[in-house]
Design a protein around this motif. Structure first.
Motif, PDB file in Angstrom:
ATOM      1  N   SER A   8     -11.101  -8.163  -7.518  1.00  9.48           N
ATOM      2  CA  SER A   8     -11.234  -6.733  -7.777  1.00  9.48           C
ATOM      3  C   SER A   8      -9.963  -6.123  -8.330  1.00  9.48           C
ATOM      4  O   SER A   8      -9.830  -4.908  -8.384  1.00  9.48           O
TER       5      SER A   8
ATOM      6  N   CYS B  24       6.781   3.106 -11.304  1.00 12.77           N
ATOM      7  CA  CYS B  24       6.375   3.211  -9.910  1.00 12.77           C
ATOM      8  C   CYS B  24       5.065   2.478  -9.733  1.00 12.77           C
ATOM      9  O   CYS B  24       4.228   2.467 -10.624  1.00 12.77           O
TER      10      CYS B  24
ATOM     11  N   GLU C  74     -15.126  -5.380   3.152  1.00 15.75           N
ATOM     12  CA  GLU C  74     -15.015  -5.948   1.805  1.00 15.75           C
ATOM     13  C   GLU C  74     -15.909  -5.220   0.829  1.00 15.75           C
ATOM     14  O   GLU C  74     -15.515  -4.891  -0.296  1.00 15.75           O
TER      15      GLU C  74
ATOM     16  N   SER D 126      -8.597   6.809  -5.901  1.00 20.13           N
ATOM     17  CA  SER D 126      -7.654   5.700  -5.929  1.00 20.13           C
ATOM     18  C   SER D 126      -6.998   5.508  -4.573  1.00 20.13           C
ATOM     19  O   SER D 126      -6.733   4.390  -4.143  1.00 20.13           O
ATOM     20  N   CYS D 127      -6.732   6.614  -3.892  1.00 18.13           N
ATOM     21  CA  CYS D 127      -6.162   6.468  -2.561  1.00 18.13           C
ATOM     22  C   CYS D 127      -7.135   5.805  -1.612  1.00 18.13           C
ATOM     23  O   CYS D 127      -6.741   4.969  -0.778  1.00 18.13           O
TER      24      CYS D 127
ATOM     25  N   GLU E 191     -12.370   6.632 -13.692  1.00 19.20           N
ATOM     26  CA  GLU E 191     -11.226   6.630 -14.609  1.00 19.20           C
ATOM     27  C   GLU E 191     -11.695   6.533 -16.042  1.00 19.20           C
ATOM     28  O   GLU E 191     -11.203   7.241 -16.922  1.00 19.20           O
TER      29      GLU E 191
ATOM     30  N   TYR F  98     -14.626  -1.801   0.000  1.00 19.94           N
ATOM     31  CA  TYR F  98     -13.519  -1.833  -0.950  1.00 19.94           C
ATOM     32  C   TYR F  98     -14.029  -2.114  -2.363  1.00 19.94           C
ATOM     33  O   TYR F  98     -13.586  -1.489  -3.329  1.00 19.94           O
ATOM     34  N   ARG F  99     -14.939  -3.032  -2.466  1.00 16.18           N
ATOM     35  CA  ARG F  99     -15.432  -3.401  -3.807  1.00 16.18           C
ATOM     36  C   ARG F  99     -16.120  -2.217  -4.471  1.00 16.18           C
ATOM     37  O   ARG F  99     -15.906  -1.924  -5.639  1.00 16.18           O
TER      38      ARG F  99
ATOM     39  N   GLN G 244      -4.109   7.511 -17.570  1.00 14.44           N
ATOM     40  CA  GLN G 244      -4.538   6.426 -16.697  1.00 14.44           C
ATOM     41  C   GLN G 244      -3.361   5.683 -16.104  1.00 14.44           C
ATOM     42  O   GLN G 244      -3.470   5.069 -15.064  1.00 14.44           O
TER      43      GLN G 244
ATOM     44  N   GLU H 299      -9.428  -3.913   4.886  1.00 15.99           N
ATOM     45  CA  GLU H 299      -9.932  -5.280   4.735  1.00 15.99           C
ATOM     46  C   GLU H 299      -8.854  -6.290   5.112  1.00 15.99           C
ATOM     47  O   GLU H 299      -9.116  -7.256   5.826  1.00 15.99           O
TER      48      GLU H 299
ATOM     49  N   GLU I 277       0.335  -4.065  -4.178  1.00 16.99           N
ATOM     50  CA  GLU I 277      -0.915  -4.813  -4.379  1.00 16.99           C
ATOM     51  C   GLU I 277      -1.398  -4.704  -5.815  1.00 16.99           C
ATOM     52  O   GLU I 277      -2.181  -5.533  -6.271  1.00 16.99           O
TER      53      GLU I 277
ATOM     54  N   ARG J 248      -7.552 -12.390  -1.553  1.00 18.18           N
ATOM     55  CA  ARG J 248      -8.798 -12.954  -2.044  1.00 18.18           C
ATOM     56  C   ARG J 248      -8.630 -13.203  -3.528  1.00 18.18           C
ATOM     57  O   ARG J 248      -8.320 -12.284  -4.283  1.00 18.18           O
TER      58      ARG J 248
ATOM     59  N   ARG K  50       2.364   0.310  -6.669  1.00 18.14           N
ATOM     60  CA  ARG K  50       2.083  -0.215  -5.333  1.00 18.14           C
ATOM     61  C   ARG K  50       2.032  -1.717  -5.446  1.00 18.14           C
ATOM     62  O   ARG K  50       1.546  -2.273  -6.434  1.00 18.14           O
TER      63      ARG K  50
ATOM     64  N   TRP L 218       0.793  -1.232   0.000  1.00 19.23           N
ATOM     65  CA  TRP L 218       0.000   0.000   0.000  1.00 19.23           C
ATOM     66  C   TRP L 218       0.824   1.280   0.000  1.00 19.23           C
ATOM     67  O   TRP L 218       0.329   2.360   0.314  1.00 19.23           O
TER      68      TRP L 218
ATOM     69  N   HIS M  72      -8.667  -1.386   0.827  1.00 23.93           N
ATOM     70  CA  HIS M  72      -8.044  -2.689   0.733  1.00 23.93           C
ATOM     71  C   HIS M  72      -7.212  -2.990   1.965  1.00 23.93           C
ATOM     72  O   HIS M  72      -7.167  -4.124   2.475  1.00 23.93           O
ATOM     73  N   LYS M  73      -6.605  -1.992   2.446  1.00 26.68           N
ATOM     74  CA  LYS M  73      -5.779  -2.146   3.643  1.00 26.68           C
ATOM     75  C   LYS M  73      -6.639  -2.487   4.855  1.00 26.68           C
ATOM     76  O   LYS M  73      -6.302  -3.378   5.647  1.00 26.68           O
TER      77      LYS M  73
ATOM     78  N   ARG N 111      -1.805   6.244 -12.594  1.00 25.26           N
ATOM     79  CA  ARG N 111      -2.544   5.744 -11.447  1.00 25.26           C
ATOM     80  C   ARG N 111      -1.627   5.466 -10.271  1.00 25.26           C
ATOM     81  O   ARG N 111      -1.943   5.774  -9.134  1.00 25.26           O
ATOM     82  N   ASN N 112      -0.556   4.823 -10.592  1.00 29.01           N
ATOM     83  CA  ASN N 112       0.321   4.438  -9.499  1.00 29.01           C
ATOM     84  C   ASN N 112       0.908   5.650  -8.817  1.00 29.01           C
ATOM     85  O   ASN N 112       1.030   5.705  -7.608  1.00 29.01           O
TER      86      ASN N 112
ATOM     87  N   LYS O 125      -7.166   2.153  -2.134  1.00 35.28           N
ATOM     88  CA  LYS O 125      -6.021   1.504  -1.539  1.00 35.28           C
ATOM     89  C   LYS O 125      -6.220   1.313  -0.048  1.00 35.28           C
ATOM     90  O   LYS O 125      -5.968   0.247   0.520  1.00 35.28           O
TER      91      LYS O 125
ATOM     92  N   THR P 213      -7.354  11.161  -7.704  1.00 39.50           N
ATOM     93  CA  THR P 213      -6.370  10.757  -6.691  1.00 39.50           C
ATOM     94  C   THR P 213      -7.071  10.310  -5.425  1.00 39.50           C
ATOM     95  O   THR P 213      -6.693   9.308  -4.806  1.00 39.50           O
TER      96      THR P 213
ATOM     97  N   GLU Q 169     -13.656   0.377  -5.510  1.00 38.15           N
ATOM     98  CA  GLU Q 169     -12.913  -0.008  -6.707  1.00 38.15           C
ATOM     99  C   GLU Q 169     -13.756   0.201  -7.953  1.00 38.15           C
ATOM    100  O   GLU Q 169     -13.276   0.680  -8.987  1.00 38.15           O
TER     101      GLU Q 169
END
Lengths: 638, 241
Positions: free
Chosen positions: A225, A129, B68, B214-215, B82, B71-72, B91, B224, A133, A178, A131, A108, B221-222, B94-95, B218, B211, B75
């Motif tokens: 996902s 760059c 869960e 997407s953050c 996006e 997060y879903r 796109q 979860e 996951e 998952r 992440r 993360w 997900h953490k 993203r990272n 993330k 941003t 996402e």
């Protein structure tokens, strides 16, 4: 902390710059399957994590072959936790790979990779760059195998259950990752894989596989996902061989059989087209009476003027040449049938008045004048009048009534046997039948009004005792009643059973019954009590009543209606003639002469007896009301 | 590490009602409930309590399911955003968008996560949840400003922010029950992370929202992952180390 913040600022700057820069050649491009040419400089080819806890990165020297030796290029990374660029914790030089273990992997948080050559030459791509996951590609599932679920009854298809296990490297038990799975299969000789739905369980059913074919199945998985799939597993092969031999002949037999049947059906249809059309769409029959040809029923009455005062009515129809054939006993039905039969038929078609001078023939246009003439002769002359009734059998009168036993000038008092039954094809001869039979004819009118509404018809409303014909007043003809009917009155009085009071009544709806009785028949024609024959003049007929009219006065039935030796006319009273609101619809046909003419005024019994046997209707046996049985008809022909 | 056992049923009426509402929220997720969960049961003092109790394990399960789902949905909304707003070349950034995400002092590597205590896990989750309550509200207002924002994204964002509040309440109760700590103060920091009065330009706003989305994805997900790890520890079936 300051370094951290400075690094953060640096990274922020880099990120902001990245937004504006054109897409580079970072390995992350592979995510979108955008193939770009490999850059010439050394670059990172890919970074992958298998378990979301460690990851590896590979690089390539590009076109710089002098840097391909191990150690020429070094990999450095940085993340938000590190304040400076760090070198790869573990090199795998033969693969040009850098492995990051658990301690060096942080989820993360963003990582950035960098290659450095000798002399601190840096090859850095801002897009390298990520992440961790987001770069996870799980290992393929393991232990893939299948079991047969069932085979279709036809033996051509079967279902298969495929099961597997999660990759050991992915920590699914603890829920750290998952994973969802994707099965793909294809028939042995095709190149296109069929993909099934993403599956979260470790088993899936494949439906509809064909017996005899070999199938190849493989599976891959990814994090739920997320978008990156792992590698495909090794394929397994599925094949089920039919145990009961090849099914090819069965299919072939079915196909050929069906084709043959179809061809046969087509041939039959095409050859029997007409018959099929008849069966499927039968023609609608024209209305007809059983045993009766409608064409034969058409007849008309010709009134021949025999003299200034003499008229002869002649029935002419299409049955002249017909042989009466017993076509069924439909006409000899029970009285009820007769009743129903006469329910609603107007039978008089037309009456022609044929003046002698003008010759014979059908001259309907002369009707008026001739009728006038007719009506102007209220003489007690016995005419041979043939009053036609519709659907009545018309007896041919080939000799115009001249060459017969009956003197046309002499009123024929013989027994009139009229076959007034409709639909009796008659060949012109009435055969006498041994057994006398009574013909009862019962007629009903729908209404006197309808009778007179046609221009083609002149209804004979009354018959003079002398044989004269009285036409209905509806034809704008003054109906003159023969005063000679006075002599009939007493008869009439006798005849009327219960209608004396109603002589002056005008019945709007009367029902007439015509009874033709065998003069020789000893049977009572009917028990009618309504002697009334003519609508207006006579007493009203109160319904279904029959008047027995014996053609032979001597044989008059006990019925009081029977005339006593007199012509059994039912004549309207002359005084009633003026009150004609309606015209009688019917008259009594009393007998038929040898010429098959209907005689309303039966000739006296003085008729030559020699001719009697020739009387067409004398020997008619008694019959049920209203009908002439076939055998009876046979006797009618002369 | 010391594993804190479950102390039995959650008996307090207040917590029960909160958890009951959490359960309802999770069960009725497909309907996208928009009503937030009131804490009216908290104020009841004494009286006959009709709150139904829920076991701790069940509560933890519900919380995990909640995370869960959050997060879903996040996402999905991020992908949708996006596709709708971000041109293809950008796109891939993203990272790098992660750089502008706020980083909290919580463990990030699996090894670290495996080493920290349950208490720290729960607190980390709580911190995460609380850190996103306000930005999501800002995100909603920002999305409302767009002319062509798909209704789906707006609804999803709204739903997520509401469910996040429920999640927070659930984690608070879990902390109280599992860690025997007092009820945490749910008052959030007054420090405004975002300035609402300044409305950036369209492009900048779009990138900023991107941003944020997407953050948040993330961090969801953490959350979860943390909760699942906690669950693993509770069941003690597997070697969760």
């Amino acid at each position: 902390m300051a370094a951290l913040s400075s690094n953060l600022l640096l990274l922020l700057l880099m990120s902001s710059l990245d937004w504006l820069s054109t897409p580079g050649n970072g390995f992350f491009m592979a995510r979108h399957d955008v193939t770009s040419p490999a850059p010439p400089e050394p670059h990172i080819t890919e970074c992958i994590s298998r378990d979301q806890a460690t990851f590896q990165c590979w690089w390539s020297p590009g076109n710089f072959h002098n840097l391909s030796s191990p150690g020429a290029l070094r990999l450095f990374y940085i993340n938000s936790l590190a304040s400076e660029w760090k070198e790869c914790p573990k090199y795998v030089h033969p693969n040009r790979e850098c492995f990051f273990d658990n301690n060096h992997t942080s989820i993360w948080i963003p990582y950035c990779m960098q290659l450095r050559g000798q002399n601190n030459v840096t090859y850095y791509n801002e897009e390298d760059c990520f992440r961790v996951e987001n770069i996870v590609r799980p290992d393929p599932p393991v232990s893939l195998n299948w079991t047969l679920l069932n085979i279709s009854p036809s033996g051509l298809n079967y279902d298969v259950m495929v099961n597997w296990e999660a990759p050991p490297s992915a920590d699914v038990k603890t829920g750290w990752m998952r994973i969802e799975y994707e099965i793909q299969y294809r028939a042995g000789n095709t190149t296109k894989w069929d993909a099934l739905e993403m599956q979260r369980q470790t088993q899936q059913t494949i439906f509809g596989l064909h017996v005899g074919k070999e199938y190849e199945v493989h599976i891959r998985c990814r994090m739920r996902s997320f978008v990156r799939f792992g590698e495909f597993s090794d394929p397994i092969f599925i094949q089920v061989i039919s145990s009961k031999g090849s099914t090819f002949p069965l299919t072939l037999v079915l196909v050929f059989g069906i084709t043959g049947v179809l061809i046969l059906v087509m041939l039959i249809v095409s050859s029997q087209q007409r018959r099929l059309m008849m069966i499927l769409l039968p023609p609608v029959p024209a209305p007809k009476i059983k045993g009766i040809d409608p064409e034969l029923l058409k007849w008309h009455t010709i009134i021949h003027r025999r003299g200034p005062d003499k008229f002869q009515l002649e029935n002419k129809g299409k049955l002249d040449d017909l042989n009466f054939s017993s076509t069924g006993g439909g006409l000899g039905g029970p009285p009820t049938y007769a009743t129903d039969f006469y329910q609603d038929e107007l039978w008089v078609e037309f009456i022609e008045v044929d003046a002698e001078d003008a010759g014979t023939g059908e001259k309907e246009d002369n009707q008026g004048s001739d009728t006038q003439r007719l009506l102007d002769v209220p003489q007690p002359i016995s005419h041979h009048m043939n009053i036609g009734f519709s659907n009545a059998v018309s007896f041919p009168d080939s000799d115009s009534g001249r060459a017969s036993c009956y003197d046309p000038d002499v009123p024929d008092q013989d027994t009139l046997m009229a076959t007034l039954l409709p639909g009796q094809p008659e060949d012109g001869e009435v055969k006498t039948s041994p057994a006398p039979e009574r013909l009862l004819i019962r007629t009903q009118t729908a209404g006197p009004q309808t009778w007179f509404n046609t221009d083609f018809y002149a209804q004979v409303s009354n018959v003079m005792p002398t044989g004269g014909v009285v036409l209905s007043p509806g034809q704008q003809l003054r109906i003159q009643e023969s005063t000679s009917g006075t002599e009939e009155e007493p008869q009439q009085g006798k005849e009327h059973k219960g209608s004396e009071d109603s002589e002056e009544e005008k019945e709007k709806e009367e029902q007439f019954q015509l009874l033709v009785v065998d003069p020789e028949g000893g049977r009572q024609a009917a028990e009618s009590n309504t002697p009334q024959m003519f609508a207006p003049p006579s007493s009203p007929i109160p319904g279904e009543g029959y008047q027995t009219i014996l053609p032979q006065p001597a044989e008059t039935e006990p019925a009081a209606t029977a005339e006593d030796g007199q012509s059994p006319y039912i004549l309207p009273d002359s005084p009633q003639s003026q009150v004609f609101a309606r015209v009688a619809d019917y008259t009594v046909v009393q007998e038929l002469n040898s010429q098959h003419s209907l005689l309303l005024n039966p000739p006296p019994r003085q008729s030559p007896p020699a001719c009697r046997p020739q009387h067409p209707l004398k020997a008619l046996p008694s019959m049920p009301v209203g009908y002439i049985t076939p055998d009876l008809l046979g006797s009618l022909s002369p | 590490m010391v594993l804190q056992k479950a102390k039995g049923h959650v008996s307090s009426c207040q917590a029960d009602t909160i958890m009951r509402r959490c359960v309802w929220a999770v069960l009725l997720w497909p309907n996208l409930l928009t009503s937030s969960v009131p804490l009216d049961c908290r104020q009841e003092q004494g009286g006959v309590s009709r709150c139904s109790s829920i076991s701790q394990e069940k509560l933890l399960d519900r919380v995990i399911q909640h995370a869960e789902l959050i997060y879903r949905v996040s996402e999905e909304s991020c992908s949708l955003y996006e596709e709708t707003f971000i041109p293809l070349p950008l796109q891939f950034q993203r990272n790098q968008a992660g750089y502008s995400c706020r980083t909290l002092p919580i463990p990030s590597s699996r090894s670290e996560v495996q080493q920290i205590s349950d208490k720290w896990l729960l607190h980390s989750v709580l911190m995460l949840v609380q850190s996103w309550l306000e930005p999501l509200v800002y995100l909603q207002t920002s999305l409302d400003r767009y002319d062509a924002a798909p209704e789906v994204i707006i609804n999803k964002t709204k739903w997520v922010s509401e469910k996040l509040i429920s999640l927070e309440q659930g984690v608070v109760v879990l902390i109280k029950e599992m860690l025997d700590e007092g009820l945490l103060n749910l008052n959030h920091s007054e420090e405004a992370l975002f300035q609402y009065d300044v409305q950036p330009e369209m492009v900048e706003s779009v990138m900023k929202d991107y941003t944020l989305l997407s953050c948040f994805k993330k961090d969801a997900h953490k959350m979860e992952a943390f909760l699942k790890l906690l669950k693993c520890r509770q069941t003690e079936i597997y070697n969760c180390s």
